[in-house]
Design a protein around this motif. Structure first.
Motif, PDB file in Angstrom:
ATOM      1  N   PRO A 185       0.160  -1.486   0.139  1.00  0.00           N
ATOM      2  CA  PRO A 185       0.141  -0.265  -0.101  1.00  0.00           C
ATOM      3  C   PRO A 185       0.698   1.462  -0.263  1.00  0.00           C
ATOM      4  CG  PRO A 185      -0.568  -1.329   1.821  1.00  0.00           C
ATOM      5  CD  PRO A 185       0.540  -2.470   1.277  1.00  0.00           C
ATOM      6  N   LEU A 186       2.263   1.871   0.704  1.00  0.00           N
ATOM      7  CA  LEU A 186       2.814   2.624   0.769  1.00  0.00           C
ATOM      8  C   LEU A 186       3.452   2.665  -0.733  1.00  0.00           C
ATOM      9  CD1 LEU A 186       3.745   4.336   2.192  1.00  0.00           C
ATOM     10  CD2 LEU A 186       5.909   2.950   2.938  1.00  0.00           C
ATOM     11  N   PHE A 187       3.769   1.982  -0.793  1.00  0.00           N
ATOM     12  CA  PHE A 187       4.491   1.165  -2.237  1.00  0.00           C
ATOM     13  C   PHE A 187       3.674   2.279  -3.518  1.00  0.00           C
ATOM     14  CE2 PHE A 187       4.881  -0.253  -7.067  1.00  0.00           C
ATOM     15  CZ  PHE A 187       6.398   0.054  -7.044  1.00  0.00           C
ATOM     16  N   GLU A 188       2.386   1.519  -3.508  1.00  0.00           N
ATOM     17  CA  GLU A 188       1.165   1.996  -4.253  1.00  0.00           C
ATOM     18  C   GLU A 188       0.614   4.032  -4.204  1.00  0.00           C
ATOM     19  OE1 GLU A 188      -0.745   0.898  -6.839  1.00  0.00           O
ATOM     20  OE2 GLU A 188       1.256  -1.006  -6.997  1.00  0.00           O
ATOM     21  N   SER A 189       1.191   4.401  -2.633  1.00  0.00           N
ATOM     22  CA  SER A 189       0.594   5.825  -2.419  1.00  0.00           C
ATOM     23  C   SER A 189       1.806   6.477  -3.616  1.00  0.00           C
ATOM     24  CB  SER A 189       0.785   5.938  -0.752  1.00  0.00           C
ATOM     25  OG  SER A 189       0.437   6.850  -0.741  1.00  0.00           O
ATOM     26  N   HIS A 190       3.083   5.970  -3.197  1.00  0.00           N
ATOM     27  CA  HIS A 190       3.604   6.912  -3.934  1.00  0.00           C
ATOM     28  C   HIS A 190       4.080   6.670  -4.642  1.00  0.00           C
ATOM     29  CE1 HIS A 190       6.620   6.174   0.452  1.00  0.00           C
ATOM     30  NE2 HIS A 190       5.995   7.106   0.684  1.00  0.00           N
ATOM     31  N   SER A 191       3.931   6.328  -5.907  1.00  0.00           N
ATOM     32  CA  SER A 191       4.047   6.027  -7.388  1.00  0.00           C
ATOM     33  C   SER A 191       2.513   6.691  -7.463  1.00  0.00           C
ATOM     34  CB  SER A 191       3.175   4.229  -8.083  1.00  0.00           C
ATOM     35  OG  SER A 191       2.033   3.877  -6.960  1.00  0.00           O
ATOM     36  N   TRP A 192       1.175   6.919  -6.725  1.00  0.00           N
ATOM     37  CA  TRP A 192       0.460   7.810  -7.211  1.00  0.00           C
ATOM     38  C   TRP A 192       0.865   9.450  -6.854  1.00  0.00           C
ATOM     39  CZ3 TRP A 192      -2.041  11.728  -3.890  1.00  0.00           C
ATOM     40  CH2 TRP A 192      -2.977  12.454  -4.565  1.00  0.00           C
ATOM     41  N   LEU A 193       2.014   9.813  -6.283  1.00  0.00           N
ATOM     42  CA  LEU A 193       2.240  11.285  -5.651  1.00  0.00           C
ATOM     43  C   LEU A 193       3.198  11.468  -6.996  1.00  0.00           C
ATOM     44  CD1 LEU A 193       2.913  10.577  -1.628  1.00  0.00           C
ATOM     45  CD2 LEU A 193       0.789  11.989  -2.770  1.00  0.00           C
ATOM     46  N   GLY A 194       3.920  10.348  -7.252  1.00  0.00           N
ATOM     47  CA  GLY A 194       5.309  10.886  -7.733  1.00  0.00           C
ATOM     48  C   GLY A 194       4.520  10.561  -9.642  1.00  0.00           C
ATOM     49  N   ALA A 195       3.411  10.837 -10.323  1.00  0.00           N
ATOM     50  CA  ALA A 195       2.761  10.606 -10.714  1.00  0.00           C
ATOM     51  C   ALA A 195       1.751  12.021 -10.979  1.00  0.00           C
ATOM     52  CB  ALA A 195       1.204   9.408 -11.539  1.00  0.00           C
ATOM     53  N   ARG A 196       1.171  12.052 -10.012  1.00  0.00           N
ATOM     54  CA  ARG A 196       0.750  13.493  -9.338  1.00  0.00           C
ATOM     55  C   ARG A 196       1.844  14.649  -9.886  1.00  0.00           C
ATOM     56  NH1 ARG A 196      -3.912  15.950  -9.655  1.00  0.00           N
ATOM     57  NH2 ARG A 196      -3.209  17.012  -7.953  1.00  0.00           N
ATOM     58  N   LEU A 197       2.894  14.419  -9.182  1.00  0.00           N
ATOM     59  CA  LEU A 197       3.954  15.384  -9.771  1.00  0.00           C
ATOM     60  C   LEU A 197       4.309  15.516 -10.879  1.00  0.00           C
ATOM     61  CD1 LEU A 197       7.297  15.109  -6.861  1.00  0.00           C
ATOM     62  CD2 LEU A 197       7.372  15.392  -9.946  1.00  0.00           C
ATOM     63  N   VAL A 198       4.334  14.934 -11.853  1.00  0.00           N
ATOM     64  CA  VAL A 198       4.914  14.796 -12.895  1.00  0.00           C
ATOM     65  C   VAL A 198       3.908  15.201 -14.167  1.00  0.00           C
ATOM     66  CG1 VAL A 198       5.079  13.585 -15.206  1.00  0.00           C
ATOM     67  CG2 VAL A 198       6.044  12.358 -12.875  1.00  0.00           C
ATOM     68  N   ARG A 199       2.571  15.242 -14.020  1.00  0.00           N
ATOM     69  CA  ARG A 199       1.631  16.331 -13.915  1.00  0.00           C
ATOM     70  C   ARG A 199       1.399  17.457 -13.950  1.00  0.00           C
ATOM     71  NH1 ARG A 199      -1.771  12.156 -17.053  1.00  0.00           N
ATOM     72  NH2 ARG A 199      -0.639  10.729 -18.063  1.00  0.00           N
ATOM     73  N   VAL A 200       1.610  17.789 -12.347  1.00  0.00           N
ATOM     74  CA  VAL A 200       1.325  19.103 -11.699  1.00  0.00           C
ATOM     75  C   VAL A 200       2.171  19.732 -12.273  1.00  0.00           C
ATOM     76  CG1 VAL A 200       1.169  20.049  -9.784  1.00  0.00           C
ATOM     77  CG2 VAL A 200       0.358  18.444  -9.919  1.00  0.00           C
ATOM     78  N   TYR A 201       3.966  19.543 -12.304  1.00  0.00           N
ATOM     79  CA  TYR A 201       4.916  20.441 -12.709  1.00  0.00           C
ATOM     80  C   TYR A 201       6.204  20.062 -13.709  1.00  0.00           C
ATOM     81  CZ  TYR A 201       5.248  21.763  -7.372  1.00  0.00           C
ATOM     82  OH  TYR A 201       4.632  21.570  -6.546  1.00  0.00           O
ATOM     83  N   ALA A 202       4.951  19.773 -14.663  1.00  0.00           N
ATOM     84  CA  ALA A 202       5.294  19.233 -15.750  1.00  0.00           C
ATOM     85  C   ALA A 202       5.889  20.764 -16.264  1.00  0.00           C
ATOM     86  CB  ALA A 202       3.795  18.864 -16.472  1.00  0.00           C
ATOM     87  N   ASN A 203       5.187  21.700 -16.498  1.00  0.00           N
ATOM     88  CA  ASN A 203       5.867  23.357 -17.118  1.00  0.00           C
ATOM     89  C   ASN A 203       6.301  24.010 -15.835  1.00  0.00           C
ATOM     90  OD1 ASN A 203       4.111  22.859 -19.436  1.00  0.00           O
ATOM     91  ND2 ASN A 203       2.657  23.366 -18.289  1.00  0.00           N
ATOM     92  N   ASP A 204       6.890  23.004 -14.768  1.00  0.00           N
ATOM     93  CA  ASP A 204       8.064  24.250 -13.313  1.00  0.00           C
ATOM     94  C   ASP A 204       8.516  22.754 -12.844  1.00  0.00           C
ATOM     95  OD1 ASP A 204       8.438  26.101 -11.612  1.00  0.00           O
ATOM     96  OD2 ASP A 204       7.036  25.962 -10.570  1.00  0.00           O
TER      97      ASP A 204
END
Length: 612
Positions: A185-204
């Motif tokens: 579960p923790l691994f799944e949570s981290h992978s979700w955060l990583g995907a969100r990070l890529v999208r949120v900071y795509a232009n920054d």
């Protein structure tokens, strides 16, 4: 001899290049890629660990087609080439941002900064591949499936597993479709955060770099060998900064001193947090605290450059560091006056011959002599002589600088030395004004190194300034004596500058011939004819102290006219630079007021002072 790869494969990849450029924009322009037919040829281009790489210095792409063929990636020319173009177009795009990203990544990897280059590569790959997969409609996920084919299954929740799971979330693929499946579960949570990070900071993406590093940090502690091998094959920016000149890296960037935020604590990434948190107050830092001021330490600067792929020694790093740090503070360097300026006057024509500069031809005179220009026969050039002008001229003043490198002095290659920086400011200012510089690095008895006389080689001078011997303390009196004992009247005037601490008073000891150091110093000032300055790392009340060092320094200032400045930090460095310039270029009345307050000036200062 059988070729390493077929001509057909080479042709296919060449034809894919224009289409790979167009994936980003129809206006994208880069030089043709280096498509190496063998791994040996790729190694000659600097590609050794991966099957592809970029170089930011010449904006090039290098592909090892033999390695591509072995990995079964023959049919993915568009995907691979478009990915490499993305490094030039999107991230890091240029050397400056590449250096800044590495610096940011390092802040998110405490104790594991050595992995900064690899983490930065994974981060930029995520940004590029996500855009190519979604907007470019390229099959980037199949490349990772090919890379994992035939490899042992990796089920451990490590860096590679997290990296693949982030891609699966970005592209809505089933868990394990890229070859790695982890039930945690923790691994799944981290992978979700990583995907969100890529999208949120795509232009920054520079801002998101430290957050991505913080996400990967716990997984880097347990990196397995098979993961390291797989990650190594993807490292196409390992030497991206090779031959690049760093710029703007000496000072910390905005917000870089603040502690990095983990993605789970970022309200832009984590929907469960308040999206309008109070803006954190930036931490105040002491400029003298190692690594925590507004300026990077030289050792950290060097580690960033090495992570970018630059193969430089500590001495080379220090030269670059102090050059960049000194440039904002350059000052007008003094020049001596000569009675009249010599002006060029045309005196006639003479034949222009083969071997002369082409720009010297006087075409009007040549065509007047003959309508057919025959080089060396009918071509003419103007002949000039010198005549006294109406305006006074100036002549550069040379600089003789002595840098203390004993054990009591900081090593400029590890921690910032404001004395060395002061010397760099004065030396670069002198070179900019046309002066020549002799630099001498000294420590114990017979421990010294020097430039070969007065030179204009910036690299050689800065290498002396930033060197470190770390021995005892014994000023090379014989070097000062020999420099000025034979200095003729017609030679340029020369200013003497000492960079030291209280060890400078060893200059007044007797030399190996029994001569008094006081007499040697006085003779040097007299024959140099441009005064002397000391930039010293001293204690605050040295002027009122009764120690022998203080007494000698006060005597040197009063009897011989040495100008003594305490330089322990940046404000004192700036005061020193301003005062040095003002004493040579400032108002004469103000100089007389200063002389009455601080002691007599060398007569050479008033003699050679000039207005800018």
């Amino acid at each position: 001899m059988k070729p390493d790869v077929s001509e057909q494969l080479l042709t296919r990849w060449q034809e894919a290049w224009p289409r790979a450029l167009a994936v980003w924009s129809q206006f994208t322009r880069l030089s043709d890629p280096r498509l190496c037919a063998s791994t040996v040829a790729a190694a000659e281009e600097g590609l050794t660990t991966s099957f592809a790489m970029i170089r930011l210095a010449d904006q090039s792409v290098v592909i090892d087609l033999e390695a591509v063929q072995k990995l079964g990636l023959d049919d993915y020319a568009m995907e691979i080439l478009a990915h490499e173009v993305g490094h030039h177009v999107l991230a890091p795009a240029n050397a400056s941002d590449h250096f800044r990203l590495l610096a940011t990544i390092r802040k998110g990897l405490p104790t594991l900064e050595k992995h900064a280059a690899m983490v930065a590569n994974l981060y930029t790959d995520l940004l590029i591949n996500d855009r190519l997969q979604r907007q470019g409609r390229l099959q980037m996920h199949t490349i990772y499936q090919k890379l994992l084919a035939g490899q042992p299954a990796m089920t451990k929740a490590g860096v590679w597993a997290l990296y693949m799971r982030i891609y699966e979330r970005l592209w809505t693929l089933e868990s394990g479709s890229l070859g790695v499946a982890v039930d945690d579960p923790l691994f799944e949570s981290h992978s979700w955060l990583g995907a969100r990070l890529v999208r949120v900071y795509a232009n920054d993406w520079l801002t998101g770099g430290a957050r991505f590093a913080a996400l990967l940090l716990p997984y880097l502690h347990e990196a397995a060998e098979e993961e390291a091998a797989a990650l190594e094959r993807l490292h196409d920016t390992r030497e991206a900064g090779l031959d690049c000149e760093p710029c703007g890296l000496v000072d910390y960037g905005d917000g870089e001193l603040q502690d990095p935020i983990h993605p789970v604590e970022d309200p832009l990434i984590n929907d469960n947090l308040d999206k309008s948190p109070e803006v954190p107050t930036p931490q105040t830092t002491d400029a003298n605290t190692p690594g925590r001021g507004q300026r990077r330490e030289p050792f950290e600067y060097g580690e960033i450059l090495r992570a970018a792929g630059l193969k430089l020694s500590d001495a080379d790093m220090a030269v670059r560091y102090y050059r960049e740090a000194a440039l904002p503070y350059l000052i007008p360097f003094p020049k001596s006056k000569v009675p009249q300026r010599q002006e060029a006057q045309m005196e006639g024509l003479e034949a222009w011959e083969l071997g002369d500069a082409l720009d010297d031809i006087d075409w009007l005179a040549s065509l007047s002599l003959s309508p057919h220009a025959v080089p060396g026969v009918t071509t003419m050039k103007r002949h000039y002589g010198l005549a006294p002008g109406n305006e006074p001229a100036s002549k550069p003043i040379d600089l003789d600088i002595y840098v203390d490198s004993s054990g009591s002095m900081p090593n400029p290659q590890q921690r910032i030395s404001y004395m060395a920086l002061a010397g760099a400011v004065i030396c670069l200012s002198a070179l900019r004004g046309g002066s020549r510089v002799q630099a001498t690095l000294w420590s114990g008895k017979n421990q010294f190194t020097s430039t070969p006389g007065f030179v204009r080689d910036e690299e050689a001078i800065l290498r002396i300034l930033t060197g470190h011997l770390g021995g005892a303390t014994a000023f090379p009196i014989h070097k000062l004596r020999e420099t000025f004992s034979t200095r003729a009247e017609h030679e340029r005037d020369c200013h003497i500058l000492h960079i030291s601490d209280d060890g400078i008073t060893t200059m007044f000891d007797d030399d190996e011939r029994g001569n008094s150091g006081w007499e040697v110093a006085a003779q040097a000032l007299q024959r140099g004819r441009a005064g002397g300055t000391m930039a010293l790392n001293l204690w605050q009340d040295w002027q009122t102290s009764n120690t022998k060092v203080s007494q000698d320094l006060r005597r040197a200032r009063i009897e011989q006219g040495w100008q003594i400045h305490m330089v322990n930090d940046l404000p004192q460095l700036l005061d020193f630079a301003r005062e040095f310039s003002r004493r040579h270029y400032g108002d004469r009345k103000q100089e007389r007021l200063d002389a009455s307050r601080d002691g007599p000036f060398p007569r050479a200062f008033a003699k050679h002072g000039a207005r800018p």
